[in-house]
Design a protein around this motif. Sequence first.
Motif, PDB file in Angstrom:
ATOM      1  N   GLN A  60      -4.709  23.029  -6.200  1.00  0.00           N
ATOM      2  CA  GLN A  60      -5.413  22.608  -6.160  1.00  0.00           C
ATOM      3  C   GLN A  60      -6.378  22.892  -4.713  1.00  0.00           C
ATOM      4  O   GLN A  60      -6.063  21.963  -3.852  1.00  0.00           O
ATOM      5  CB  GLN A  60      -5.606  20.863  -6.263  1.00  0.00           C
ATOM      6  CG  GLN A  60      -7.030  19.949  -6.634  1.00  0.00           C
ATOM      7  CD  GLN A  60      -6.404  19.048  -6.020  1.00  0.00           C
ATOM      8  OE1 GLN A  60      -5.920  18.386  -5.251  1.00  0.00           O
ATOM      9  NE2 GLN A  60      -7.550  17.543  -6.900  1.00  0.00           N
ATOM     10  N   ARG A 104     -10.652  21.075  -5.751  1.00  0.00           N
ATOM     11  CA  ARG A 104     -10.681  19.631  -6.667  1.00  0.00           C
ATOM     12  C   ARG A 104      -9.873  19.994  -7.874  1.00  0.00           C
ATOM     13  O   ARG A 104      -9.775  18.935  -8.132  1.00  0.00           O
ATOM     14  CB  ARG A 104     -11.745  18.473  -6.312  1.00  0.00           C
ATOM     15  CG  ARG A 104     -11.537  18.111  -4.801  1.00  0.00           C
ATOM     16  CD  ARG A 104     -11.591  16.935  -4.659  1.00  0.00           C
ATOM     17  NE  ARG A 104     -10.012  15.688  -4.766  1.00  0.00           N
ATOM     18  CZ  ARG A 104      -9.614  14.187  -4.611  1.00  0.00           C
ATOM     19  NH1 ARG A 104     -10.980  14.205  -4.147  1.00  0.00           N
ATOM     20  NH2 ARG A 104      -9.013  13.660  -4.390  1.00  0.00           N
ATOM     21  N   GLN A 105     -11.047  21.752  -8.102  1.00  0.00           N
ATOM     22  CA  GLN A 105     -10.342  21.212  -9.324  1.00  0.00           C
ATOM     23  C   GLN A 105      -9.202  22.136  -9.330  1.00  0.00           C
ATOM     24  O   GLN A 105      -8.797  22.681  -9.005  1.00  0.00           O
ATOM     25  CB  GLN A 105     -11.555  23.031 -10.165  1.00  0.00           C
ATOM     26  CG  GLN A 105     -10.567  23.646 -11.335  1.00  0.00           C
ATOM     27  CD  GLN A 105     -11.490  22.840 -12.233  1.00  0.00           C
ATOM     28  OE1 GLN A 105     -12.423  22.894 -13.052  1.00  0.00           O
ATOM     29  NE2 GLN A 105     -10.450  22.623 -13.834  1.00  0.00           N
ATOM     30  N   MET A 106      -7.955  21.686 -10.591  1.00  0.00           N
ATOM     31  CA  MET A 106      -6.936  21.781 -11.171  1.00  0.00           C
ATOM     32  C   MET A 106      -6.455  23.156 -11.338  1.00  0.00           C
ATOM     33  O   MET A 106      -6.773  23.029 -12.788  1.00  0.00           O
ATOM     34  CB  MET A 106      -6.303  20.457 -11.798  1.00  0.00           C
ATOM     35  CG  MET A 106      -6.258  19.348 -10.823  1.00  0.00           C
ATOM     36  SD  MET A 106      -4.998  19.126  -8.947  1.00  0.00           S
ATOM     37  CE  MET A 106      -3.295  19.138 -10.632  1.00  0.00           C
ATOM     38  N   MET A 138      -3.862  22.659  -1.982  1.00  0.00           N
ATOM     39  CA  MET A 138      -2.817  21.430  -2.807  1.00  0.00           C
ATOM     40  C   MET A 138      -1.876  22.274  -3.777  1.00  0.00           C
ATOM     41  O   MET A 138      -2.357  22.583  -4.246  1.00  0.00           O
ATOM     42  CB  MET A 138      -3.385  20.225  -2.872  1.00  0.00           C
ATOM     43  CG  MET A 138      -3.485  18.787  -1.648  1.00  0.00           C
ATOM     44  SD  MET A 138      -2.039  18.745  -0.623  1.00  0.00           S
ATOM     45  CE  MET A 138      -1.793  17.682  -1.684  1.00  0.00           C
ATOM     46  N   PHE A 147     -10.714   9.864  -7.412  1.00  0.00           N
ATOM     47  CA  PHE A 147     -11.361  10.404  -8.391  1.00  0.00           C
ATOM     48  C   PHE A 147     -10.548  11.024  -9.585  1.00  0.00           C
ATOM     49  O   PHE A 147      -9.291  10.851  -9.640  1.00  0.00           O
ATOM     50  CB  PHE A 147     -10.919  12.588  -7.349  1.00  0.00           C
ATOM     51  CG  PHE A 147     -11.290  13.923  -7.829  1.00  0.00           C
ATOM     52  CD1 PHE A 147     -10.002  14.473  -8.261  1.00  0.00           C
ATOM     53  CD2 PHE A 147     -12.448  14.127  -7.673  1.00  0.00           C
ATOM     54  CE1 PHE A 147     -10.530  15.800  -8.757  1.00  0.00           C
ATOM     55  CE2 PHE A 147     -12.975  15.226  -7.864  1.00  0.00           C
ATOM     56  CZ  PHE A 147     -12.248  16.026  -8.274  1.00  0.00           C
ATOM     57  N   LEU A 196      -9.952  12.451 -13.415  1.00  0.00           N
ATOM     58  CA  LEU A 196     -10.180  14.254 -13.576  1.00  0.00           C
ATOM     59  C   LEU A 196      -9.819  13.297 -15.386  1.00  0.00           C
ATOM     60  O   LEU A 196      -8.787  12.998 -15.619  1.00  0.00           O
ATOM     61  CB  LEU A 196      -8.542  14.871 -13.457  1.00  0.00           C
ATOM     62  CG  LEU A 196      -8.930  15.112 -12.543  1.00  0.00           C
ATOM     63  CD1 LEU A 196      -7.874  15.362 -11.272  1.00  0.00           C
ATOM     64  CD2 LEU A 196      -9.958  16.541 -12.398  1.00  0.00           C
ATOM     65  N   PHE A 220      -7.922  21.075 -16.860  1.00  0.00           N
ATOM     66  CA  PHE A 220      -8.129  20.146 -16.534  1.00  0.00           C
ATOM     67  C   PHE A 220     -10.071  20.300 -15.943  1.00  0.00           C
ATOM     68  O   PHE A 220     -10.571  21.944 -16.285  1.00  0.00           O
ATOM     69  CB  PHE A 220      -7.966  19.954 -14.715  1.00  0.00           C
ATOM     70  CG  PHE A 220      -6.685  18.651 -15.032  1.00  0.00           C
ATOM     71  CD1 PHE A 220      -5.650  19.506 -15.206  1.00  0.00           C
ATOM     72  CD2 PHE A 220      -6.467  18.027 -14.578  1.00  0.00           C
ATOM     73  CE1 PHE A 220      -4.057  19.363 -15.113  1.00  0.00           C
ATOM     74  CE2 PHE A 220      -4.924  17.458 -14.727  1.00  0.00           C
ATOM     75  CZ  PHE A 220      -3.538  18.320 -15.037  1.00  0.00           C
ATOM     76  N   GLY A 221     -10.540  19.662 -16.334  1.00  0.00           N
ATOM     77  CA  GLY A 221     -12.064  18.946 -15.691  1.00  0.00           C
ATOM     78  C   GLY A 221     -12.158  19.546 -14.473  1.00  0.00           C
ATOM     79  O   GLY A 221     -11.426  19.396 -14.062  1.00  0.00           O
ATOM     80  N   PRO A 222     -13.464  19.469 -13.928  1.00  0.00           N
ATOM     81  CA  PRO A 222     -13.780  19.507 -12.399  1.00  0.00           C
ATOM     82  C   PRO A 222     -13.856  18.384 -11.886  1.00  0.00           C
ATOM     83  O   PRO A 222     -13.963  18.545 -10.716  1.00  0.00           O
ATOM     84  CB  PRO A 222     -15.682  20.084 -12.500  1.00  0.00           C
ATOM     85  CG  PRO A 222     -15.978  19.263 -14.272  1.00  0.00           C
ATOM     86  CD  PRO A 222     -15.234  19.498 -14.293  1.00  0.00           C
TER      87      PRO A 222
END
Lengths: 112, 113
Positions: free
Chosen positions: A39, A43-45, A89, B88, B90, B104-106
């Motif tokens: 991440q 914050r995109q996984m 992360m 947050f 997701l 996953f989405g943004p």
Amino acid sequence: AQTVTQSQPEMSVQEAETVTLSCTYDTSENNYYLFWYKQPPSRQMILVIRQEAYKQQNATENRFSVNFQKAAKSFSLKISDSQLGDTAMYFCAFMNNNDMRFGAGTRLTVKP
Amino acid sequence: SQTIHQWPATLVQPVGSPLSLECTVEGTSNPNLYWYRQAAGRGLQLLFYSVGIGQISSEVPQNLSASRPQDRQFILSSKKLLLSDSGFYLCAWRRDRSYNEQFFGPGTRLTVL
């Protein structure tokens, strides 16, 4: 219940060097999947690598590889030739059916 | 190729107000869908998952609910937000049981004041 533990809240590594992130898990299941997700600050996984528990061979994806020790319930991630873009992360995750559990994460900083 | 969308990207809501977060997936059919919450500096907590239209499983009792009105749409709702709902959020999808990784989405950053 399954639990995932990442014992290193923060780590740092010099660019081009190798770093290993630790992960242990607890389960009574025999068939499951393990993952490492990244991440970045956006914050995109992002999925880094996955391992099926029934496979003895450790998964490898380019500079990323894992050391899967099923008996010890350990699943570490090795990043070779670290790059500045690896700063993020990193989350270890366990999945059995629809039960997905994440560790608390390790913040990795790659220094120039 | 498959894509996953979430909106809004950010949201600031007062305590006691309702909530509706939307997630849609394109390029696949009958996906498994998931809602997660990530508190600041923490890992992800699974809130809900769905294996089909109208089928919702809840992992944690809480102030939130989820619905799946269409095959590729997953909605997270609340009638009255609490301060502790900040975080947050997701959304993720999985193709089917033969593929176990989730994509996953943004995410949506929710702040409850």
